[in-house]
Design an enzyme around this catalytic site. Structure first.
Site, PDB file in Angstrom:
ATOM      1  N   SER A 204     -10.450  -6.739  -9.702  1.00 38.15           N
ATOM      2  CA  SER A 204      -9.980  -5.369  -9.924  1.00 38.15           C
ATOM      3  C   SER A 204      -9.525  -5.094 -11.350  1.00 38.15           C
ATOM      4  CB  SER A 204      -8.856  -5.033  -8.948  1.00 38.15           C
ATOM      5  OG  SER A 204      -7.801  -5.938  -9.075  1.00 38.15           O
ATOM      6  N   HIS A 232     -13.719  -3.425  -4.448  1.00 33.61           N
ATOM      7  CA  HIS A 232     -14.317  -2.683  -5.572  1.00 33.61           C
ATOM      8  C   HIS A 232     -15.825  -2.844  -5.668  1.00 33.61           C
ATOM      9  CE1 HIS A 232     -10.497  -1.482  -7.357  1.00 33.61           C
ATOM     10  NE2 HIS A 232     -10.049  -2.659  -6.973  1.00 33.61           N
ATOM     11  N   LYS A 263     -11.305   3.569  -1.525  1.00 32.65           N
ATOM     12  CA  LYS A 263     -12.082   3.681  -2.764  1.00 32.65           C
ATOM     13  C   LYS A 263     -13.390   4.424  -2.432  1.00 32.65           C
ATOM     14  CE  LYS A 263      -9.665  -0.447  -4.250  1.00 32.65           C
ATOM     15  NZ  LYS A 263      -8.446   0.240  -4.695  1.00 32.65           N
TER      16      LYS A 263
END
Ligand code: PMP
Length: 429
Positions: A204, A232, A263
């Site tokens: 990250s 991610h 996300k």
């Protein structure tokens, strides 16, 4: 407290002899010191939703639009009409809250659909949903591992994984250092009841990837389980957005796949995808799951967002056009973007005060990005962290690149390699 400039957040976690109010006073002095230099940019209040631009009010009464590099809504699905419509329809049908924890009345059909959708996304049969990605990692690890087990963490895994390690035995290896990982695995081959290696897919802060093929091979060789948190990478990496596991086709080899709905999937919540028997066990033994209310009805929109990754691949294509344009632009300016291979693109400057100054100058140029220092990264590895979205236009990215060119001419970042010293270099004439 003397010499506040060299302190980090970590120094305030606990201070010998100081109770909560005294520590809070020390902390307030630290924040005031940052503010006096114009370096405090945490917890900025936004006046618009996730998007390529965001409204901030940095001075009283003066609201302005900034290019936003702080959102992990990589594909822009928080603003997608179908995702919004699904959330609204679910509120109309079910109301606003779930009302209970899952074991005693808070488990609804939209939760069941979501569990099936996220498991299916990874080509697997079972998943459990948690109220955040943080809880998915920490609660699941605390449930599965006890003191007689060993958790082996890459040193750069997320804070939630370290929290999950609080109730088991933990060893860490330097980031992506396969020799060090093998050393730990070899030394502990016959010790501990279970050995579980934990890595991120995409890291990250650096945006770099785990060499998952090699890590899985080591786990097999030394009979260890493997967990991958690809918060991610999901929706970003691989032809079909399945993340780092897709790059190596390792969906079936990973014991525990974790991630977040906050996300790419445009809402909030987290998940663990695993073999059905393990998922069933977690449903009734993972304390933060059984004693806490489930995701509220708008979470039904996550299933729509999961479907959109396949239905509208144009957003991933656009994201990657943006990533290569922006990354190449920064490299062209001589800036250090490290080993990024994702939509997280840092500019690594080393000195935390230089990162703070660069972030302040970015704001002056109409760009909002985060400064990152210890403990999120090591003390000499501060950087400005930038997340790209599919929705950024070339105009947005050019504004940021122009800002960096100007900042570089003032701070001479590309001449600072390894140097830890704060202050402007002489202006070029
Ligand atoms: N894992 C990683 C790698 C993350 O970066 C984050 C959050 N930024 C999380 C887990 C936690 O996710 P959530 O925000 O859903 O709690």
């Amino acid at each position: 407290m003397e010499n506040l400039i060299n302190k980090t957040f970590k120094d305030f976690e606990n201070i010998t002899g100081m109770g909560p109010y005294e520590r809070a006073a020390e902390w307030a002095a630290y924040v005031a010191d940052w503010r006096s230099r114009g370096h405090w940019n945490y917890r900025q209040m936004a006046f618009s939703g996730c998007g390529p631009r965001v409204g901030l009010q940095l001075e009283p009464g003066k609201r302005m639009d900034y290019v936003s590099l702080v959102s992990n809504d990589y594909l822009g699905f928080t603003q997608h009409p179908k995702v919004k419509a699904a959330a609204i329809a679910a509120i109309e049908k079910y109301g606003t809250g779930a009302g209970a924890s899952p074991a005693i009345g808070g488990h609804y059909d939209f939760h069941g659909e979501l569990e099936r959708a996220i498991a299916g996304f990874f080509g697997r049969d079972a998943a459990i949903v948690y109220s955040t990605g943080y809880t998915a990692n920490s609660a699941m690890l605390q449930c599965l591992l006890k003191k007689e087990d060993l958790a082996i963490f890459d040193s750069s895994v997320h804070a939630s994984v370290f929290e999950g390690g609080l109730t088991t035995t933990v060893k860490t290896f330097p980031h992506n250092d396969l020799n060090a990982l093998e050393h730990i695995l070899r030394l502990n081959e016959d010790k501990y009841r279970t050995r579980l290696v934990v890595v991120d897919g995409v890291y990250s802060q650096d945006g770099d990837l785990a060499p998952l093929d090699k890590i899985v091979a080591l786990c097999k060789l030394y009979n260890a389980m493997i967990m991958v948190d690809d918060a991610h990478g999901t929706g970003v990496i691989g032809e079909r957005g399945r993340g780092v596991m897709e790059l190596y086709d390792l969906f079936q080899e990973v014991d525990l796949i974790t991630g977040t709905f906050s996300k790419t999937f445009a809402h909030v919540g987290g998940y663990v995808v695993a073999k059905p028997e393990l998922v069933e066990y977690l449903k009734f033994h993972s304390r933060q799951h059984i004693f806490s209310a489930t995701l509220p009805p708008p979470a039904a929109c996550i299933t729509t967002a999961i479907g959109l990754v396949d239905e509208e691949p144009q957003w991933m294509r656009k994201l990657w056009e943006n990533v290569s344009y922006f990354r190449n632009g920064l490299i062209g300016l001589g800036l250090d973007v490290g080993n990024t291979a994702s939509a997280i693109i840092p500019v690594k400057v080393g000195d935390p005060l230089v990162a703070a100054e660069a972030t302040k100058l970015l704001l002056e140029a109409g760009v909002y990005a985060n400064q990152i220092g210890y403990p999120a990264v090591s003390k000499k590895d501060a950087r400005v962290r930038q997340s790209l979205m599919a929705m950024h236009t070339q105009e947005d990215l050019d504004q940021v690149l122009n800002a960096w060119e100007w900042i570089n001419s003032r701070l001479r970042l590309n001449e600072r390699k390894g140097e830890i010293a704060y202050g402007y270099k002489e202006e070029a004439t």
